[in-house]
Write an enzyme that holds these catalytic residues in place. Structure first.
Site, mmCIF file in Angstrom:
data_model
loop_
_atom_site.group_PDB
_atom_site.id
_atom_site.type_symbol
_atom_site.label_atom_id
_atom_site.label_comp_id
_atom_site.label_asym_id
_atom_site.label_seq_id
_atom_site.Cartn_x
_atom_site.Cartn_y
_atom_site.Cartn_z
ATOM 1 N N CYS A 121 9.968 -11.862 33.713
ATOM 2 C CA CYS A 121 9.329 -11.680 32.403
ATOM 3 C C CYS A 121 9.911 -10.444 31.713
ATOM 4 O O CYS A 121 9.370 -9.339 31.801
ATOM 5 C CB CYS A 121 7.815 -11.545 32.567
ATOM 6 S SG CYS A 121 6.962 -11.495 30.975
ATOM 7 N N TYR A 387 -17.470 -20.477 21.538
ATOM 8 C CA TYR A 387 -17.859 -20.548 20.127
ATOM 9 C C TYR A 387 -18.622 -21.851 19.892
ATOM 10 O O TYR A 387 -18.865 -22.237 18.761
ATOM 11 C CB TYR A 387 -16.615 -20.483 19.235
ATOM 12 C CG TYR A 387 -15.767 -19.256 19.525
ATOM 13 C CD1 TYR A 387 -16.044 -18.028 18.925
ATOM 14 C CD2 TYR A 387 -14.695 -19.323 20.429
ATOM 15 C CE1 TYR A 387 -15.285 -16.901 19.215
ATOM 16 C CE2 TYR A 387 -13.932 -18.209 20.722
ATOM 17 C CZ TYR A 387 -14.224 -17.001 20.113
ATOM 18 O OH TYR A 387 -13.471 -15.885 20.411
#
Length: 492
Positions: A121, A387
């Site tokens: 990475c 949510y």
């Protein structure tokens, strides 16, 4: 395999992209490339992330308060789609990098580099090369592991196992690191190092899973040239990260209208809830379903996604550029399925025998004060974040779906919850999503935009970022459970 790469004959089959210096196979057909997106993510339209950042003043406050770089980097911009979670993330990361703790500041950033290098990475490596130098790190260490103190080098084995096969970590690994001698680690130092390693392995999953673009920084930082291998390049979009995922667009996933796909998932959730209320499966049946799911995970990814590459292309002959490999040893060591066929059966990690809440949390807090509280808040935050929406639907209880995602990651790491019905995983997670989860969690550097696009096509990007946050935290917790259990066994 040599540290620099594979055999000469294998190397002849590869070439380097002239732009990003990533290794490509010569026999790949290069399709017409698309331009890279200019925003923080190669997967998410820039306007969606920018809108979230301009609306939310809280994000800017958090960056000023807790960002070690002092700027709104691409990871933070994408995570800011979920500001509540972002606060927990930045607070815990700031604590482990900057606040009082057992390890010197440069050590912390070098350990982050070592962790990120396990997954090649370069985004995180570049970030921490910069931070390492800013906190007084010795530039010579950036030439590779042979230039660092022996005690840092001794972390190689636990870095490798934590990143790819954490179930192999034993109390003997811990004893070897803490034994008396000039290069030994104290237990508080080791816990700090383990937390950093697990954090950055998991964050690499988020970086690749969310298609985080390189920062637009100059190549030179404090006179030291940053690694030039970017996570995403035109060659990635042209070649789908050099992996021909034939099955993702083929019959394995079925070409289902994405709206009916969403309705079908909603219907399955409703049916499972009703079945759960009607009757509970026996412990024996629950155990059987876990074993079935564990075995089935074998056939996700390795049997499908990398269909056109022989297994050895990734394990033995894959060339890792020396910029990254200098920070690791045994670069060909990678994830192997916990339930690997034909191998000696490894005992399942029964979650109730060593839980984060009852065991890991208190051990971490005792040896590295307060980090346990911060990590616990972060785990709870991501697990409970909702949510109450699913794509275009509102007032939906998504608890079942969030639990399936979290527990599927732990299942791939051999961790079983006795009170969970693993039949739900098969009902709720379609095959393209399972491929994506396994890739992001176990081989993040192979994640492609096509994989990201292939699942939940009606869902919002913010919902897919939420998935990535769940995968990241589930992975970090799994690594910590194995490492902390080994430390507990060393202490008893």
């Amino acid at each position: 395999m040599n540290r620099g790469g594979g055999s000469p004959s294998a190397a002849a089959n590869y070439l380097l992209c002239t732009n990003c210096r990533k290794v490509l196979r010569k026999d790949k057909r290069i399709r017409v490339s698309q331009p890279l997106t200019r925003g923080p993510s190669a997967f998410i339209p820039e306007k969606e992330v920018v809108q979230a950042n301009t609306v939310d003043e809280r994000t800017n406050f958090l960056v000023e308060e807790y960002s070690t770089s002092g700027r709104l980097d691409n990871i933070t911009q994408v995570m800011s789609l979920h500001t509540q979670y972002l606060e927990s993330f930045l607070r815990s990361q700031f604590y482990m990098l900057r606040m009082d703790g057992p390890l010197p500041l440069p050590y912390r950033h070098y350990i982050a580099i070592m962790a990120a290098a396990r997954h090649q990475c370069s985004y995180l490596i570049n970030m921490h090369v910069d931070e390492f130098l800013k906190t007084g790190g010795i530039a010579e260490w950036l030439n590779g592991l042979e230039y660092v103190p022996q005690r840092l080098k001794n972390l190689n084995e636990i870095n490798k196992l934590l990143a790819h096969r954490p179930w192999l970590i034993t109390k003997e690994h811990i004893q070897k690191l803490v034994k008396t001698g000039e290069n030994n680690w104290s237990l508080p130092e080791l816990v700090h190092a383990v937390v950093l390693l697990a954090h950055y392995h998991a964050l690499a999953s988020f970086v690749f899973g969310s298609g985080i673009n390189p920062e637009r920084d100059p190549e030179i930082s404090n006179g030291f040239r940053l690694i030039s291998v970017n996570n995403f390049c035109v060659c990635d979009l042209a070649n789908d990260n050099n992996i021909e995922n034939a099955s993702l667009s083929g019959s394995n996933f079925g070409i289902v209208d994405s709206l009916s796909e969403l309705e079908a998932l909603m219907e399955r959730m409703k049916r499972l809830q009703e079945e759960r209320e009607d009757e509970e499966a026996s412990q024996e049946e629950m155990s059987t379903r876990f074993e079935k799911e564990k075995k089935e995970s074998l056939f996700v990814v390795s049997g499908d996604t990398f269909h056109s590459f022989p297994h050895s292309d990734f394990e033995d002959d894959m060339i890792i550029t020396s910029d990254v490999s200098r920070y690791i040893e045994d670069p060909s060591f990678g994830y192997e399925d916990f339930a690997r066929r034909g191998e000696e059966h490894l005992p399942t990690f029964r979650a109730q025998d060593y839980t984060w809440e009852n065991h890991g949390f208190s051990l971490v807090n005792r040896l590295y004060s307060d980090i346990g509280h911060l990590l616990d808040e972060k785990f709870r935050m991501v697990y409970n974040l909702t949510y109450n929406t699913m794509a275009t639907h509102e007032d939906v209880d998504t608890t079942m779906l969030r639990r399936a995602l979290f527990n599927y990651v732990h299942c791939m790491f051999g961790i079983r919850y006795d009170d969970y019905d693993y039949g739900e995983v098969n009902q709720l997670l379609e095959r393209s999503l399972k491929v994506y989860i396994k890739t992001v969690t176990c081989y993040p550097e192979r994640t492609t935009k096509r994989m990201y696009d292939s699942y939940w096509r009606q869902f919002k990007h913010s919902e897919k970022v939420h998935v990535n946050l769940l995968l990241m935290e589930a992975r970090m917790q799994a690594e910590l459970l194995y490492a902390l259990r080994a430390i507990t066994r060393h202490l008893t």
